[in-house]
Design an enzyme around this catalytic site. Structure first.
Site, mmCIF file in Angstrom:
data_model
loop_
_atom_site.group_PDB
_atom_site.id
_atom_site.type_symbol
_atom_site.label_atom_id
_atom_site.label_comp_id
_atom_site.label_asym_id
_atom_site.label_seq_id
_atom_site.Cartn_x
_atom_site.Cartn_y
_atom_site.Cartn_z
ATOM 1 N N CYS A 82 143.804 20.138 73.925
ATOM 2 C CA CYS A 82 144.237 19.101 74.069
ATOM 3 C C CYS A 82 143.119 18.490 74.721
ATOM 4 O O CYS A 82 142.394 17.800 74.836
ATOM 5 C CB CYS A 82 145.150 19.189 74.609
ATOM 6 N N HIS A 102 143.662 12.413 78.840
ATOM 7 C CA HIS A 102 144.601 13.085 77.987
ATOM 8 C C HIS A 102 145.971 12.428 77.805
ATOM 9 O O HIS A 102 146.660 12.699 79.001
ATOM 10 C CB HIS A 102 144.375 14.710 77.329
ATOM 11 N N ASN A 132 151.669 12.549 72.278
ATOM 12 C CA ASN A 132 150.163 13.559 71.982
ATOM 13 C C ASN A 132 150.015 14.239 70.662
ATOM 14 O O ASN A 132 150.379 14.652 70.107
ATOM 15 C CB ASN A 132 150.730 15.046 73.129
#
Ligand code: ACO
Length: 336
Positions: free
Chosen positions: A116, A257, A287
């Site tokens: 990520c 994020h 996500n």
């Protein structure tokens, strides 16, 4: 000789059409819309079609970014793609595939693997390449088809992730006001088992056992990761602001994020950020790992909220473990 700086010129993104809602997931695993919403803030996520690869989504995002930077493909001298769901394990790199699909030939192209945190890692690389004078216009991409490495029998992970892509152009400038102020990127491999896709790889080469034990899918120690994420991100964003003498009220857009609304809220509260400073896309995209930050920047750009000179604070946390942050003024080309 005058100093060269790196400017964040443009953004583009692509989200696949197919929506996977919490209600859809209720029919697949033992979960509920209420649990997912309360624990994560996610309502739905996008899933790429069978014939839509990571590079296909990246190409759509990249075309927009190149166009919005008033550049043509011939101007691009480096392609960097952050991904943990590459078209191929492990060659050719997805960056090479993307460059070929875009008709960008004979330039350096490579992937970054930082889960990520990939987009922020890629930004740190782009900034260094530009400031060293080695490159002039870099295409930085975060793209993921996570649905290929998510185990839709594992309720602890399958509710979190979605597919998509985002891309940005980082260009050389002599104007210090346009300069990316700072990018921080860190890692601690002692937590490597917190987020892991165990196979295939040199440790677990392809075998029937891998398929039987579902080792080719992402595994996560969610709660342990959550606690470290909140602690690490909070200190990282405070440090980048302090180091650069910037106050949280100076931030126009906090672009975290999009892993979990509760993580974003905790970091936002620690910085005493107002609601209107925080960019949230988690409810509709979930996500999307390396794609999540550029997709979120694209969202405010397309809503007309991202203006020249706006200061963005990015923060990210992911498998590795990896994390990072960045302070970036939006610097579209002057004839925009
Ligand atoms: N539906 C219903 N119940 C569930 C689900 C589900 N989908 N998933 C887990 N549960 C249950 C658990 O089994 C557990 O039950 P128990 O109490 O009977 O044992 C209970 O819910 C609580 O589970 P926790 O894992 O403690 O729940 P938590 O509040 O920590 O939320 C989550 C889980 C959402 C995964 C959270 O921990 C999180 O967001 N972690 C961080 C993720 C992250 O930031 N990752 C980094 C980026 S990802 C990357 O790099 C690819």
């Amino acid at each position: 000789m005058s100093r060269v700086y790196a400017a964040f010129r443009s953004i583009g993104a692509y989200a696949p059409k197919n929506i996977l809602s919490n209600e859809d997931l209720e029919k697949m695993v033992d979960t509920s819309n209420e649990w997912i919403l309360k624990r994560t803030g996610i309502k739905e996520r996008r899933i790429a079609s069978k014939d839509e690869s990571t590079s296909d989504m990246a190409v759509e995002a990249a075309k927009k970014a190149i166009d919005r930077a008033n550049l043509s493909k011939e101007d691009i001298d480096l392609v960097v793609c952050a991904t943990i769901s590459p078209d191929f394990f492990n060659m050719p790199s997805t960056a090479c595939v993307i460059a070929n699909k875009l008709g960008i030939n004979n330039v350096q192209a490579f992937d970054i693997s930082a889960a990520c945190s990939g987009f922020v890692y890629a930004l740190s690389v782009a900034k260094a390449f530009i400031e060293s004078g080695m490159k002039k216009n870099i295409l930085v991409i975060g793209a993921e088809k996570l649905s290929t490495i998510v185990d839709y029998q594992d309720r602890t992970t399958c509710i979190l992730f979605g597919d998509g892509a985002g891309a940005a152009i980082i260009s050389a400038t002599l104007d210090k006001d346009e300069a990316i102020i700072d990018v921080r990127a860190s890692a601690d491999g002692s937590y490597q088992d917190f987020l892991i896709t165990p196979a295939p790889g040199a440790v677990n080469p392809p075998s029937q056992e891998i398929l039987d034990n579902r080792l080719c899918y992402m595994k996560m120690k969610g709660n342990e990761t959550f606690k470290i994420a909140v602690k690490t991100l909070t200190s990282d964003v405070k440090e980048i602001l302090e180091k650069n003498n910037i106050k949280s009220e100076d931030i126009t857009h906090f672009v975290p994020h999009q892993a979990n609304y509760r993580i974003i809220k905790a970091v936002g509260d620690a910085l005493k950020l107002k609601e209107e400073q925080i960019v949230l896309t988690i409810a509709k995209y979930g996500n999307t790992s390396a794609a999540s930050i550029p997709m979120a920047i694209n969202e405010i750009y397309e809503e007309g909220k991202l203006k020249r000179g706006d200061l963005m604070l990015l923060d990210t946390f992911g498998g590795g473990l990896t994390w990072g942050s960045a302070l970036i003024p939006f610097a579209p080309s002057k004839n925009d």
